[in-house]
Design a protein around this motif. Sequence first.
Motif, short mmCIF file in Angstrom:
data_model
loop_
_atom_site.label_atom_id
_atom_site.label_comp_id
_atom_site.label_asym_id
_atom_site.label_seq_id
_atom_site.Cartn_x
_atom_site.Cartn_y
_atom_site.Cartn_z
N LEU A 12 2.31 1.96 -3.41
CA LEU A 12 1.34 2.62 -4.31
C LEU A 12 1.20 4.09 -3.96
N GLU A 13 1.20 4.37 -2.65
CA GLU A 13 1.09 5.76 -2.20
C GLU A 13 2.29 6.58 -2.68
N LEU A 14 3.46 5.93 -2.75
CA LEU A 14 4.67 6.64 -3.16
C LEU A 14 4.77 6.78 -4.69
N GLY A 15 3.88 6.11 -5.41
CA GLY A 15 3.89 6.29 -6.87
C GLY A 15 4.08 5.03 -7.69
N LYS A 73 7.54 9.34 5.04
CA LYS A 73 6.57 8.24 5.08
C LYS A 73 7.22 6.91 5.43
N GLU A 76 0.84 -1.21 0.00
CA GLU A 76 0.00 0.00 0.00
C GLU A 76 0.87 1.26 0.00
N LEU A 77 1.95 1.21 0.80
CA LEU A 77 2.84 2.38 0.86
C LEU A 77 3.54 2.59 -0.49
#
Length: 368
Positions: free
Chosen positions: A227-230, A337, A224-225
Amino acid sequence: MKSTAALLTATGSEFTLAEIDIDGPAAGEVLVQIAAAGLCHTDLAARDGVLPIAFPGVVGHEGAGTVIAVGDGVTKVAPGDRVSLTFNSCGTCATCTSGRQSYCENFLALNYGGVRADGSRPLSGADGPVSGMFFGQSSFATVALANERNTVKVDSDIPFELLAPLGCGIQTGVGAVTRSLAAEKGSTIAIVGGGSVGLSAVMGAVLQECAEIIVVELTQARRELALELGATHALDPRDGDVAERIRQIVPGGVNYVVDTTGIPSVIEGLIPAVAVRAVIGLIGVPSDPTAAVGYNIIAGLTRGLTITGIIEGDSVPDDFIPELVEHYRAGRLPLDKLVKTYPFTAINTAVADQHDGLTVKPVLTFEG
Ligand SMILES: [Zn+2]
Ligand SMILES: [Zn+2]
């Protein structure tokens, strides 16, 4: 001078806080009051004997803090300067003089030797000499002795807990994609392992404007992280053949692979997922020092594949660390993050949390 250090006393031991004596800076050395220090897997590889160090010893190689004193001949920094400590290199061998200092011919002695280049030991404890100079710093301590060459002055007011991990893990992951592989805009990349180095590689791939950024990682929170980072896709390797699934996303195969696992079967499993003339970058250190990757040479020849080792993201730290700081300040490198802080006294909790996958990048903080 006195310093409180986290000592490793035997292979596989926990860290024990103890007061030690530390020499003042000799010529070319820099004494630093440590404000924060990141925990990296290489520290634990030393603890576990994968990288042989002498015990008792002090590790820690992502230190950041304030210069207390400098030895003769030091011009790069002065007392009061905010600095990031990074890997050490000799500055005189052929690879150093060609700007590839992360592959310094004297890297092992200067980063894992436990002593100064002249063989002397700057650290001692109640029972005698203590192995130090880990990555030219041994920064799991309130005061650390570094060399001018592996000390980078940082003028920005970026918090120390974010500055510290730039010295190894973050520069390794970002640099792997932006410098070692120099991935072109619009290219495709698979990144295996979503720890601090793998997720930093994701940030590097975003900076390079890669078109597809596919992360392979077991832990859901880390996917998930990513995906959040790009990252554009995050695959759970337990959901089926990884190479096949990468080919579903990029039918021609990816242009680049970054492996942070060091697991031979994982690396071999990625080879069918790459495009012609792909480059496979290896960062992960195998737990077995004799590990080898099976590779069909004819297929490699006809497809023009390259497999390359990557150390410290081919960083030239005096240039690259300030560049990373600028990326952070501009919002292009959200490394906060990844970071979770722990008081220095809770170092064993930080190790356990990283091991259990609860924290991506633990950073120890020291009371000012
Ligand atoms: Zn060198
Ligand atoms: Zn490291």
